[in-house]
Every structure is written in C-alpha cells, then in structure tokens.
Scaffold this motif. Sequence first.
Motif, PDB file in Angstrom:
ATOM      1  N   LYS A 108       0.821  -1.204   0.000  1.00 62.16           N
ATOM      2  CA  LYS A 108       0.000   0.000   0.000  1.00 62.16           C
ATOM      3  C   LYS A 108       0.861   1.263   0.000  1.00 62.16           C
ATOM      4  O   LYS A 108       0.511   2.262  -0.640  1.00 62.16           O
ATOM      5  N   GLN A 158      -6.432   4.669 -10.437  1.00 63.38           N
ATOM      6  CA  GLN A 158      -7.158   4.662  -9.169  1.00 63.38           C
ATOM      7  C   GLN A 158      -8.389   3.753  -9.216  1.00 63.38           C
ATOM      8  O   GLN A 158      -8.650   3.005  -8.258  1.00 63.38           O
ATOM      9  N   TYR A 162      -8.954   0.415  -6.781  1.00 65.52           N
ATOM     10  CA  TYR A 162     -10.038   0.220  -5.819  1.00 65.52           C
ATOM     11  C   TYR A 162     -10.866  -1.004  -6.163  1.00 65.52           C
ATOM     12  O   TYR A 162     -11.447  -1.640  -5.268  1.00 65.52           O
ATOM     13  N   SER A 165      -8.853  -3.514  -4.585  1.00 65.54           N
ATOM     14  CA  SER A 165      -8.868  -3.379  -3.129  1.00 65.54           C
ATOM     15  C   SER A 165     -10.099  -4.022  -2.502  1.00 65.54           C
ATOM     16  O   SER A 165     -10.035  -4.507  -1.367  1.00 65.54           O
ATOM     17  N   ILE A 166     -11.233  -4.009  -3.204  1.00 70.53           N
ATOM     18  CA  ILE A 166     -12.423  -4.683  -2.676  1.00 70.53           C
ATOM     19  C   ILE A 166     -12.133  -6.173  -2.512  1.00 70.53           C
ATOM     20  O   ILE A 166     -12.428  -6.777  -1.471  1.00 70.53           O
ATOM     21  N   THR A 169      -9.307  -6.654   0.342  1.00 70.71           N
ATOM     22  CA  THR A 169      -9.755  -6.488   1.721  1.00 70.71           C
ATOM     23  C   THR A 169     -10.423  -7.752   2.244  1.00 70.71           C
ATOM     24  O   THR A 169     -10.260  -8.129   3.406  1.00 70.71           O
ATOM     25  N   MET A 182     -14.292  -0.579   5.668  1.00 68.94           N
ATOM     26  CA  MET A 182     -13.327  -0.388   4.592  1.00 68.94           C
ATOM     27  C   MET A 182     -13.879  -0.895   3.256  1.00 68.94           C
ATOM     28  O   MET A 182     -13.680  -0.264   2.215  1.00 68.94           O
ATOM     29  N   HIS A 185     -16.256   1.623   2.099  1.00 66.17           N
ATOM     30  CA  HIS A 185     -15.483   2.773   1.610  1.00 66.17           C
ATOM     31  C   HIS A 185     -14.988   2.526   0.194  1.00 66.17           C
ATOM     32  O   HIS A 185     -15.092   3.397  -0.682  1.00 66.17           O
ATOM     33  N   HIS A 186     -14.440   1.337  -0.064  1.00 69.69           N
ATOM     34  CA  HIS A 186     -13.921   1.021  -1.392  1.00 69.69           C
ATOM     35  C   HIS A 186     -15.036   1.002  -2.431  1.00 69.69           C
ATOM     36  O   HIS A 186     -14.843   1.460  -3.566  1.00 69.69           O
ATOM     37  N   THR A 189     -16.034   4.628  -3.067  1.00 69.32           N
ATOM     38  CA  THR A 189     -14.980   5.294  -3.827  1.00 69.32           C
ATOM     39  C   THR A 189     -14.984   4.846  -5.280  1.00 69.32           C
ATOM     40  O   THR A 189     -14.850   5.668  -6.194  1.00 69.32           O
ATOM     41  N   LEU A 190     -15.140   3.538  -5.491  1.00 70.70           N
ATOM     42  CA  LEU A 190     -15.180   3.025  -6.863  1.00 70.70           C
ATOM     43  C   LEU A 190     -16.397   3.573  -7.607  1.00 70.70           C
ATOM     44  O   LEU A 190     -16.305   3.909  -8.801  1.00 70.70           O
ATOM     45  N   ASP A 216      -3.004   7.741   3.523  1.00 73.33           N
ATOM     46  CA  ASP A 216      -2.657   6.327   3.390  1.00 73.33           C
ATOM     47  C   ASP A 216      -1.140   6.139   3.346  1.00 73.33           C
ATOM     48  O   ASP A 216      -0.622   5.150   3.869  1.00 73.33           O
TER      49      ASP A 216
END
Length: 366
Positions: A108, A158, A162, A165-166, A169, A182, A185-186, A189-190, A216
């Motif tokens: 990260k 980005q 993300y 990242s989903i 996580t 989180m 959040h992802h 954000t996506l 971050d």
Amino acid sequence: MDTHNGDESVDGGVAVEPMPGYVDLITKAYTVMTSALRNCRDCGLELSTRTLLDNAYITCTEMGLFFLCAVMWTQTRRGLTHCLFKPFAHWCCLQPKDTAKMPESAWKLVFYTMSWSYSTYLLFFTHYTFFYNPPSVFYDWKSGMSVPTDIAIAYLIQGSFYGHSIYATVYMDAWRKDSAVMVVHHVITLALITFSYAFRYHNIGVLVLFLHDINDIQLEFTKLNVYFKTRGGSYHLLNDILSNMGSVSFSITWFWFRLYWFPLKVLYATCVSSLDSVPNIPFYFFFNTLLLALLLMNIYWFLFILLFVAKVLTGQMKEVNDVREYEEEEASLLAAKLAKQRSDAGHQDSEEGKHVQNGITKEKHQ
C-alpha cells in the motif's frame, strides 16, 4: 506553496473564489440543496434513467482496461509479496506477527506514494487550477466532453486499484475491526470514480483523490516503522522515532486534508458552485450523497485517531500501534483466555496434550 488568494486571478484572468468556512458550507449547501429538491418536480426513476442514458459516457474498451488493470494490481501485489516483501521481512528478522502484516503495508505504501505523487503533479505542476480555485472544476463542463489523457490515466490507475482493493480487503488483507467499513469505503470510492468519469466530473475527482491518498502514505509508513522497530531480537530507536513522527503527522493531516479541505473545497464546489456553473447538472443529489457518505466515514475513522491519542495520553498504550489491530488483538487474547478457562473447566479428565480447537482460522492468500 499556496501563493494564491481571493484577490488574485489565475488562468486567463478568472478570479479565484475565496474558500468558505464551515458555517458558509452548511448554510449555503442546505439552502441550495433544499431549493434544488423543491424545484425537481420530475425527480424519480424515469428521470434518473433518462439522465443516465443521455449523459453517461463510458466505452467497452475503458471497462476492459479497468478489469485488466484490476487483475494486474492483484498479480503485481502477489508477485511483490512473495518475491520481495516476505523475503525482506524474513531477512530483517521481524517478529512472526509483524512478518505477516508487513507485506500488506509495504504494498500500500508503494502504490499510494505513486498515485499521490501523480495527483500532486496534476494539481500543482500543470495548468489545472482545481486546488486553488475548486469551483473551476465545473467551468465549461459539457456532457460527453473529452477527458484529458493525463487525467484519464489517473482515473484508470485509481479505479482499477479500488476494484482490486475490494477483493484484497476480503481475501488478502488481515481482517480488522473496521474492515467491513473499509469494504463499504472502497465500494463508494469506486462508484464515485466510475460515475464521475462517465459523467465527466473528472476534475473534481482528481481533487478528491489528492486529498485522500496522502493519509494512506503516512499510515502505512508509520505501521512499517512499528513493525521494524523490534527486529532481530533487539529494539531500534530510529524506527520508534519515525513511527511517532508518522503518527503525529498522520493525525494532523487527516484532519487538515479530509475534514477541513475536503468539505470546504470539494463539498462546497459540488453542493453550491456546481449549480452556479451548470444549473441542471446531472445526478446532483447522487454524487453529493456519495461525497457526504465519504465525509462521514472520514469522521468515523477520525474517532479511531482520537481514541489512539487518548490511550497514549492516559498511558493505556505505551507505544504507537494501529488502533484497529490493537483492539482486534486485545479482543482475540481475551476470547482465547475465556475459551481456555471453559475448556479447562469442562475437560479436566481429558488426556494430557489434547486440545480443543475453538473455531476455524482462515489463511489469507497474499
């Protein structure tokens, strides 16, 4: 670095609007949004569907690149973890629990340093004036307008990250107290990245990414120094000092970037200034709802930061640690102790060395 003020003008003589305060944001945003809601007589599913079809522009090629890059990030992380991060952690003789956590933070830190550096380049070393004059993100907006290549690259990086990242996580990262938040959040954000690109709100998107990625970097830098301050069976003062400095910097910039600049620059521009530039701007309530949800999550995580500071000041924590991991490990230790007591009470006549396993441990795939 910020040499602009409300009396100066930038980029072709366009006056820079002064940044509002919290009171201005709340009062004007409330007035403008309630007025927009009253005037939206045709709001509903039919209008939303028609607006989506008329104003959202995204190609199959762009979607394909998104999925391709998301898979690429996942495979790159796995490769770096097994070929670089884990061997380096073993070479440094980190403690076993820190060896398991170190690759996630290292990955990260690498990504967010790269992405934030690129956002910084776009906002401060090109002709874009979005940081100094946030309302300018909506100047000359047109449905279906072309996205500049440099901003499109930032969105691809980005958005695909993300998406990765989903998955990461849930299946790759250590599960923490706030991991469910989180994931939410992802997803938010996506959704913001995808829809802001499709509706050509890419200018405000760059500003949002810049204001969030710096924290971050500081978080992962701090955590890495926490892991490295005890290695090879000895204590290292330099890493302890760096972790404390990173913790202080992280706490300050979280408030400044996410709870000061983000609402006063981004939310004011999207809630108030957007309707001045584009009176019938598409999906006004949808985007502002997502941005407000992002702000609420920033406040939620700021409570963790305050909790961390309170524990340090009261002596409940003797060293810098990730509050989320700290509370999870504390709860795990308590649960293990209670389980052991129940096991001892219920199985006093069991054979020596026989253990009862309570639950299943799921190993994450790094």
